[in-house]
Write a protein that holds these residues in place. Structure first.
Motif, PDB file in Angstrom:
ATOM      1  N   PHE A 141      11.744  12.898  -2.053  1.00 47.58           N
ATOM      2  CA  PHE A 141      11.327  11.955  -1.155  1.00 47.58           C
ATOM      3  C   PHE A 141      12.239  10.513  -1.384  1.00 47.58           C
ATOM      4  O   PHE A 141      12.434  10.132  -2.164  1.00 47.58           O
ATOM      5  N   GLY A 142      12.245   9.828  -0.009  1.00 50.90           N
ATOM      6  CA  GLY A 142      12.930   8.588   0.020  1.00 50.90           C
ATOM      7  C   GLY A 142      11.990   7.539  -0.575  1.00 50.90           C
ATOM      8  O   GLY A 142      10.690   7.784  -0.435  1.00 50.90           O
ATOM      9  N   PRO A 143      12.150   6.432  -1.048  1.00 52.95           N
ATOM     10  CA  PRO A 143      11.494   5.394  -1.313  1.00 52.95           C
ATOM     11  C   PRO A 143      10.405   5.075  -0.235  1.00 52.95           C
ATOM     12  O   PRO A 143      10.633   4.921   0.863  1.00 52.95           O
ATOM     13  N   GLY A 144       8.982   5.016  -0.783  1.00 56.90           N
ATOM     14  CA  GLY A 144       8.025   4.440   0.287  1.00 56.90           C
ATOM     15  C   GLY A 144       7.451   5.734   1.333  1.00 56.90           C
ATOM     16  O   GLY A 144       6.621   5.522   2.059  1.00 56.90           O
ATOM     17  N   ALA A 145       7.971   7.008   0.949  1.00 59.45           N
ATOM     18  CA  ALA A 145       7.638   7.955   1.791  1.00 59.45           C
ATOM     19  C   ALA A 145       6.676   8.820   1.142  1.00 59.45           C
ATOM     20  O   ALA A 145       5.717   9.486   1.925  1.00 59.45           O
ATOM     21  N   MET A 157      10.066   0.602   0.691  1.00 61.27           N
ATOM     22  CA  MET A 157      11.606   0.799   0.628  1.00 61.27           C
ATOM     23  C   MET A 157      12.334  -0.780   0.231  1.00 61.27           C
ATOM     24  O   MET A 157      13.183  -0.692  -0.563  1.00 61.27           O
ATOM     25  N   GLN A 158      11.745  -2.002   0.761  1.00 64.31           N
ATOM     26  CA  GLN A 158      12.228  -3.198   0.268  1.00 64.31           C
ATOM     27  C   GLN A 158      12.194  -3.405  -1.457  1.00 64.31           C
ATOM     28  O   GLN A 158      13.250  -3.781  -1.993  1.00 64.31           O
ATOM     29  N   LEU A 159      10.831  -3.272  -1.645  1.00 57.64           N
ATOM     30  CA  LEU A 159      10.779  -3.260  -3.161  1.00 57.64           C
ATOM     31  C   LEU A 159      11.540  -2.454  -3.933  1.00 57.64           C
ATOM     32  O   LEU A 159      12.198  -2.893  -5.142  1.00 57.64           O
ATOM     33  N   PHE A 160      11.585  -1.170  -3.388  1.00 58.06           N
ATOM     34  CA  PHE A 160      12.656  -0.158  -4.449  1.00 58.06           C
ATOM     35  C   PHE A 160      13.986  -0.908  -4.464  1.00 58.06           C
ATOM     36  O   PHE A 160      14.702  -0.986  -5.553  1.00 58.06           O
ATOM     37  N   ASP A 161      14.544  -1.271  -3.442  1.00 60.73           N
ATOM     38  CA  ASP A 161      16.024  -1.747  -3.219  1.00 60.73           C
ATOM     39  C   ASP A 161      16.207  -2.973  -4.001  1.00 60.73           C
ATOM     40  O   ASP A 161      17.120  -3.269  -4.824  1.00 60.73           O
ATOM     41  N   LEU A 162      14.956  -3.954  -4.181  1.00 64.76           N
ATOM     42  CA  LEU A 162      15.225  -5.048  -4.913  1.00 64.76           C
ATOM     43  C   LEU A 162      15.062  -4.818  -6.418  1.00 64.76           C
ATOM     44  O   LEU A 162      15.704  -5.419  -7.072  1.00 64.76           O
ATOM     45  N   ALA A 163      14.103  -3.859  -6.837  1.00 64.36           N
ATOM     46  CA  ALA A 163      14.183  -3.439  -8.359  1.00 64.36           C
ATOM     47  C   ALA A 163      15.417  -2.808  -8.678  1.00 64.36           C
ATOM     48  O   ALA A 163      15.847  -2.987  -9.853  1.00 64.36           O
ATOM     49  N   ALA A 164      16.065  -2.011  -7.740  1.00 61.59           N
ATOM     50  CA  ALA A 164      17.143  -1.366  -8.192  1.00 61.59           C
ATOM     51  C   ALA A 164      18.567  -2.173  -8.309  1.00 61.59           C
ATOM     52  O   ALA A 164      19.495  -1.768  -9.015  1.00 61.59           O
ATOM     53  N   ALA A 165      18.434  -3.454  -7.789  1.00 60.80           N
ATOM     54  CA  ALA A 165      19.410  -4.522  -7.774  1.00 60.80           C
ATOM     55  C   ALA A 165      19.046  -5.636  -8.791  1.00 60.80           C
ATOM     56  O   ALA A 165      19.751  -6.509  -9.118  1.00 60.80           O
ATOM     57  N   ALA A 166      17.893  -5.081  -9.540  1.00 60.37           N
ATOM     58  CA  ALA A 166      17.584  -6.403 -10.494  1.00 60.37           C
ATOM     59  C   ALA A 166      18.399  -6.599 -11.599  1.00 60.37           C
ATOM     60  O   ALA A 166      19.105  -5.483 -12.048  1.00 60.37           O
ATOM     61  N   GLY A 167      18.411  -7.655 -12.280  1.00 57.61           N
ATOM     62  CA  GLY A 167      19.164  -7.902 -13.416  1.00 57.61           C
ATOM     63  C   GLY A 167      18.350  -8.182 -14.709  1.00 57.61           C
ATOM     64  O   GLY A 167      17.619  -7.338 -14.877  1.00 57.61           O
ATOM     65  N   ARG A 168      18.690  -8.964 -15.752  1.00 58.86           N
ATOM     66  CA  ARG A 168      18.080  -8.892 -16.833  1.00 58.86           C
ATOM     67  C   ARG A 168      16.701  -9.484 -17.069  1.00 58.86           C
ATOM     68  O   ARG A 168      15.878  -9.148 -17.666  1.00 58.86           O
ATOM     69  N   ASP A 169      16.441 -10.547 -16.113  1.00 57.40           N
ATOM     70  CA  ASP A 169      15.305 -11.407 -16.244  1.00 57.40           C
ATOM     71  C   ASP A 169      14.115 -10.810 -15.326  1.00 57.40           C
ATOM     72  O   ASP A 169      14.210 -10.999 -14.228  1.00 57.40           O
ATOM     73  N   GLU A 170      13.261 -10.224 -16.099  1.00 56.88           N
ATOM     74  CA  GLU A 170      12.118  -9.548 -15.619  1.00 56.88           C
ATOM     75  C   GLU A 170      11.306 -10.475 -14.859  1.00 56.88           C
ATOM     76  O   GLU A 170      10.652 -10.346 -13.616  1.00 56.88           O
ATOM     77  N   ARG A 222      -0.150  -3.984  -6.450  1.00 59.61           N
ATOM     78  CA  ARG A 222      -1.014  -2.646  -5.772  1.00 59.61           C
ATOM     79  C   ARG A 222       0.063  -1.844  -4.998  1.00 59.61           C
ATOM     80  O   ARG A 222      -0.190  -0.759  -5.038  1.00 59.61           O
ATOM     81  N   LEU A 223       0.799  -2.656  -4.212  1.00 57.11           N
ATOM     82  CA  LEU A 223       1.834  -1.699  -3.345  1.00 57.11           C
ATOM     83  C   LEU A 223       2.615  -0.988  -4.469  1.00 57.11           C
ATOM     84  O   LEU A 223       2.972   0.178  -3.981  1.00 57.11           O
ATOM     85  N   CYS A 224       3.314  -1.607  -5.403  1.00 57.32           N
ATOM     86  CA  CYS A 224       4.220  -0.747  -6.253  1.00 57.32           C
ATOM     87  C   CYS A 224       3.443   0.563  -6.834  1.00 57.32           C
ATOM     88  O   CYS A 224       3.862   1.585  -7.017  1.00 57.32           O
ATOM     89  N   HIS A 225       2.186   0.288  -7.570  1.00 59.12           N
ATOM     90  CA  HIS A 225       1.505   1.465  -8.099  1.00 59.12           C
ATOM     91  C   HIS A 225       1.085   2.413  -6.876  1.00 59.12           C
ATOM     92  O   HIS A 225       1.241   3.782  -7.313  1.00 59.12           O
ATOM     93  N   ALA A 226       0.700   1.990  -5.860  1.00 64.00           N
ATOM     94  CA  ALA A 226       0.461   2.908  -4.880  1.00 64.00           C
ATOM     95  C   ALA A 226       1.727   3.740  -4.343  1.00 64.00           C
ATOM     96  O   ALA A 226       1.687   5.126  -4.127  1.00 64.00           O
ATOM     97  N   GLN A 227       2.597   3.023  -4.134  1.00 65.97           N
ATOM     98  CA  GLN A 227       3.896   3.880  -3.754  1.00 65.97           C
ATOM     99  C   GLN A 227       4.958   4.573  -4.716  1.00 65.97           C
ATOM    100  O   GLN A 227       5.863   5.528  -4.503  1.00 65.97           O
TER     101      GLN A 227
END
Length: 255
Positions: free
Chosen positions: A83-87, A152-165, A185-190
């Motif tokens: 699956f793609g992110p969010g699908a 989909m946006q959330l996944f892209d942001l997480a993939a590009a994240a750096g060191r500072d959580e 909630r969005l992240c847990h669901a998706q």
């Protein structure tokens, strides 16, 4: 196998899905397990969900928090759709945190149509099973809702994240324009777990991609480039996700 898995003990092929499936799936894949296969197959978290046909069973394979070592039958064929992110949540009709670390019978989720699809695969002529698998995906996907764009946006942001959580969460909240509780909630669901765990998983995937592109790179350089605070941070994270040392993990996943 899915992107988080080690190269299988047999030829593995990955290809683009047909146009009807591209809104929902990143890729289709297939593998034939070697006749002399004797175990030792490491599967690591990658933030993805797959539909898998293995041993005549159709399964929804949920997201993983830690590595697993699935049982495979020597000489068997395995087919999958990633699956793609969010699908996945829209397609399967449930939040992904309900199937974290599980392989669930697709018929239990999607009902008689999925069970009939499985029967058609098992009744197919030799060599035709994979085509029946793909045809069933197309049929089942006709009624599937579109992927969640915020996911989909959330996944892209997480993939590009750096060191500072903490800054990762702040950036996610700002760009998605939602409070932290809604973001979680969005992240847990998706994706099956919270944004910090998703970022950890995707940072590990970034580490693997860097190690594949430069087989001579040392752990300290990989840690810096992948976004870990230092080599010790990388070692702790890899042990937590894989249960083994970074060197052992890279040896298994890159060979």
């Amino acid at each position: 196998m899915p992107s988080g898995q080690a190269p299988p003990p047999a030829p593995y092929r990955e290809h683009s899905p047909p146009p009807a499936l591209r809104p929902h799936f990143q890729c289709l894949w297939s593998s034939t397990v070697a006749p002399d296969y004797a175990g030792g197959f490491l599967v690591v978290p990658d933030g993805c969900v797959d539909i898998v046909c293995k041993g005549g069973r159709l399964l929804a394979v949920g997201p993983d928090r830690v590595a697993a070592r699935p049982a495979l039958v020597p000489g068997s064929e395995v087919w999958g759709a990633r699956f793609g992110p969010g699908a996945a949540s829209a397609w399967l009709g449930l939040p992904m945190d309900e199937i974290v670390g599980q392989a669930v019978e697709l018929g239990d989720l999607l009902g008689p149509r999925a069970r009939e699809w499985g029967h058609r695969i098992n009744d197919a002529q030799p060599g035709a099973g994979q085509a029946v698998f793909i045809h069933g995906l197309v049929q089942m996907g006709r009624d599937a809702p579109a992927p969640d764009r915020q996911a989909m946006q959330l996944f892209d942001l997480a993939a590009a994240a750096g060191r500072d959580e903490s800054s990762v969460l702040a950036a996610m909240r700002a760009q998605l324009d939602m409070p932290e509780c809604s973001l979680r909630r969005l992240c847990h669901a998706q994706f099956g777990y919270g944004p910090k765990t998703l970022e950890r998983v995707l940072r590990f995937q970034r580490l693997l991609a860097l190690a594949r592109s430069d087989r001579q790179a040392g752990l300290a350089a990989l840690a810096a480039d992948a976004g870990y605070a230092d080599q010790a941070h990388l070692s702790r994270e890899v042990r937590a996700l894989c249960g083994i040392t970074p060197s052992a993990a890279l040896q298994q996943l890159l060979d």
